[in-house]
Scaffold this motif. Sequence first.
Motif, PDB file in Angstrom:
ATOM      1  N   TYR A 170      10.950  -7.342   5.428  1.00  0.00           N
ATOM      2  CA  TYR A 170       9.533  -7.182   5.733  1.00  0.00           C
ATOM      3  C   TYR A 170       8.992  -5.977   4.977  1.00  0.00           C
ATOM      4  CZ  TYR A 170      10.441 -10.248   9.741  1.00  0.00           C
ATOM      5  OH  TYR A 170      10.789 -11.304  10.543  1.00  0.00           O
ATOM      6  N   GLU A 171       7.654  -5.889   4.942  1.00  0.00           N
ATOM      7  CA  GLU A 171       6.983  -4.687   4.446  1.00  0.00           C
ATOM      8  C   GLU A 171       6.198  -4.084   5.599  1.00  0.00           C
ATOM      9  OE1 GLU A 171       4.558  -3.779   0.499  1.00  0.00           O
ATOM     10  OE2 GLU A 171       3.256  -4.751   1.985  1.00  0.00           O
ATOM     11  N   CYS A 201       4.238  -7.134   7.400  1.00  0.00           N
ATOM     12  CA  CYS A 201       4.014  -8.295   6.544  1.00  0.00           C
ATOM     13  C   CYS A 201       5.337  -8.885   6.070  1.00  0.00           C
ATOM     14  CB  CYS A 201       3.192  -7.910   5.306  1.00  0.00           C
ATOM     15  SG  CYS A 201       1.591  -7.181   5.665  1.00  0.00           S
ATOM     16  N   GLN A 202       5.320 -10.171   5.782  1.00  0.00           N
ATOM     17  CA  GLN A 202       6.455 -10.836   5.132  1.00  0.00           C
ATOM     18  C   GLN A 202       5.907 -11.851   4.153  1.00  0.00           C
ATOM     19  OE1 GLN A 202       9.151 -13.367   7.501  1.00  0.00           O
ATOM     20  NE2 GLN A 202      10.853 -12.312   6.497  1.00  0.00           N
ATOM     21  N   GLN A 232       3.670 -11.443   1.950  1.00  0.00           N
ATOM     22  CA  GLN A 232       2.223 -11.241   1.942  1.00  0.00           C
ATOM     23  C   GLN A 232       1.507 -11.876   3.134  1.00  0.00           C
ATOM     24  OE1 GLN A 232       0.893 -12.501  -1.963  1.00  0.00           O
ATOM     25  NE2 GLN A 232       1.576 -10.598  -2.889  1.00  0.00           N
ATOM     26  N   ASN A 271      11.981   2.911   2.640  1.00  0.00           N
ATOM     27  CA  ASN A 271      12.471   1.637   2.117  1.00  0.00           C
ATOM     28  C   ASN A 271      13.902   1.387   2.567  1.00  0.00           C
ATOM     29  OD1 ASN A 271      10.028   1.503   0.635  1.00  0.00           O
ATOM     30  ND2 ASN A 271      10.959   2.598  -1.095  1.00  0.00           N
ATOM     31  N   TYR A 272      14.246   0.142   2.801  1.00  0.00           N
ATOM     32  CA  TYR A 272      15.599  -0.320   3.157  1.00  0.00           C
ATOM     33  C   TYR A 272      16.016   0.019   4.587  1.00  0.00           C
ATOM     34  CZ  TYR A 272      15.684  -0.558  -1.926  1.00  0.00           C
ATOM     35  OH  TYR A 272      15.360  -0.811  -3.245  1.00  0.00           O
ATOM     36  N   ARG A 303       3.308   2.479   2.176  1.00  0.00           N
ATOM     37  CA  ARG A 303       4.084   1.236   2.270  1.00  0.00           C
ATOM     38  C   ARG A 303       5.573   1.532   2.182  1.00  0.00           C
ATOM     39  NH1 ARG A 303      -0.371  -0.625  -0.786  1.00  0.00           N
ATOM     40  NH2 ARG A 303      -1.305  -2.566   0.044  1.00  0.00           N
ATOM     41  N   VAL A 304       6.353   0.823   2.964  1.00  0.00           N
ATOM     42  CA  VAL A 304       7.799   0.796   2.773  1.00  0.00           C
ATOM     43  C   VAL A 304       8.225  -0.668   2.731  1.00  0.00           C
ATOM     44  CG1 VAL A 304       8.298   3.036   3.816  1.00  0.00           C
ATOM     45  CG2 VAL A 304       8.200   1.024   5.280  1.00  0.00           C
ATOM     46  N   HIS A 305       9.174  -0.968   1.850  1.00  0.00           N
ATOM     47  CA  HIS A 305       9.547  -2.359   1.643  1.00  0.00           C
ATOM     48  C   HIS A 305      11.020  -2.593   1.982  1.00  0.00           C
ATOM     49  CE1 HIS A 305      10.624  -0.494  -2.268  1.00  0.00           C
ATOM     50  NE2 HIS A 305      11.656  -1.314  -2.172  1.00  0.00           N
ATOM     51  N   ASP A 306      11.405  -3.863   1.981  1.00  0.00           N
ATOM     52  CA  ASP A 306      12.773  -4.293   2.270  1.00  0.00           C
ATOM     53  C   ASP A 306      13.257  -3.748   3.617  1.00  0.00           C
ATOM     54  OD1 ASP A 306      15.241  -5.451   2.111  1.00  0.00           O
ATOM     55  OD2 ASP A 306      15.800  -4.563   0.197  1.00  0.00           O
ATOM     56  N   MET A 331       3.180  -1.455   6.359  1.00  0.00           N
ATOM     57  CA  MET A 331       2.077  -0.751   5.718  1.00  0.00           C
ATOM     58  C   MET A 331       1.313   0.032   6.779  1.00  0.00           C
ATOM     59  SD  MET A 331      -1.049  -2.293   3.404  1.00  0.00           S
ATOM     60  CE  MET A 331      -1.697  -3.314   4.735  1.00  0.00           C
TER      61      MET A 331
END
Length: 563
Positions: free
Chosen positions: A95-96, A62-63, A65, A34-35, A111-114, A98
């Motif tokens: 973005y995410e 993804c951005q 969803q 993440n980040y 998943r990793v986000h941001d 996956m």
Amino acid sequence: MVVPVFVLGLVLPLIQRAHTSAGVGFQFASYIDNYMVLQKEPAGAVIWGYGISGATVTVTLCQDQEIIMKKVTHVKAYSNSWMVVLDPMKPGGPYEVMAQQTFGRMNLTLRVHDVLFGDVWLCSGQSNMQMTVLQIFNATSELSNTTAYQSVRILSVSLIQAEQELEDLAGVDLKWSKPTSENLGHGKFEYMSAVCWLFGRYLYDTLRYPIGLISSSWGGTPIEAWSSGRSLKACGVHRQGFIPSDSVTGPSEYSVLWNAMIHPLSNMTLKGVIWYQVSGLHVYQERANPRTEALFKPLLTSHLLMPYWLEQVTRPIQRDYRKAHSDLYNCTFPALIEDWRQTFHRGSQGQTERLFPFGFVQLSSVLAGAVSDDQLPQIRWHQTADFGYVPNLRMPNTFMAVAMDLGDRNSPFGSIHPRDKQTVAYRLHLGARAVAYGEKQLIFQGPLPEKIELLADKGLLNLMYSQQIQVQRQDDKIFEISCCDDHQCKWLPVPMNTFSTQILALNISSCQGTLVALRYAWTTWPCEYKQCPLYHPSSTLPAPPFTAFITNQMPGHHSKVAK
């Protein structure tokens, strides 16, 4: 999680085997989190990890969803690893990412986000790169100045060594994070590098898009520890004996930090690297004649031709000297740069540029007693592969921050650790803007003489600069000439006589023999804080040290000094 270094040292073999065993779990590489910041266009970012041999892995970006792209690959049987290269992305986010593994009826998802896209810079070296924002000038103010820089993301690699090249990092001290006063000022010589952070912040102020910063450094370590066996072999270093300086306090075995703290990052797509090494330099040497060493040590590495008569007289002495003294930093440093470039280009499937930008800090000043008065100037010279400036033929696409005017007599961490890291980072970022980002008209290095004109009948030596010069103060000792009589040579200080916007005249009347060479700022502590004699008038960049032969004794003859 921060794992103690001594524990990691014990379990490294287990970690290495786990990553290549059949039973490894489905996971991203250690630094994909993440980040994070991924390298933007025109390169494609690399996403990789581990899984079950033969399984299918689908990576989706993804951005909000909405699916931006999908990439499909398989887990390799021999390494249990998988890898995809994303299509080039414009800077921005979040973005995410996956990743989904499919093996028979089994499906696993990560998943990793941001996640942001921008430029990713690796920062490496020794303790001056390790120093945190807590340790520098105006620390309180700097630590509070993070709100506007939440798109500058930071990662710090754990201090680990390994006997063999690791595929992935065995430990991360600070996983990808947004900057805070806590992680930027976490103790002393821990977590995030101040120079790295400030460099990224200056870049962000100019570029206005995300910057990813990876700190991987260890204080008191020699360059040999950061070099692969290949690059050391290219310089003739084959684990022979050496005399390390007293400041080698970290790991000094060949390649152990390359193996554990650099090679595991080589699949990553990078924009560039900055390097700050000051202490712990190995000097390979045998016994040398002291008189020969004193006379020729600052001259022999010059790429300029000597007068014919001097060459004939000194050739046998030089040959013996070169045989006796083999300071190899002028080889090992360019070789390190070349090897890192090859490895990251190959590891990223060609996405990291083959000659990616590489910036470094030239040595600052150190109080007497830490090193000999000639050793530090010599290493400064070797940092440029004996050209005195970069980029050059042996070090293309490089940039340098001159720091000899940033000496810090009162540093609580010792004079070898000056606290003004803001100026260091600012000068580095100027070099990056010029070399890495193509700002052709930007002045990023101080003035260096282009020609030397000997006016023997007037007792003057004219230095002609390619840039404008600002003489901040007169100095009667910072310029020295080598004056020879009956084959006995000595260095004499020469006063600055007159100057104009691009010409500086030196009074050489003290030399009653033959003027052989000239050098500038060839001492451990050339000047006080930001008080060197010569700067560029608009950029406050100091003139770098140099040494050069006077190639002809005819009056009015021009000696070419620098490009």
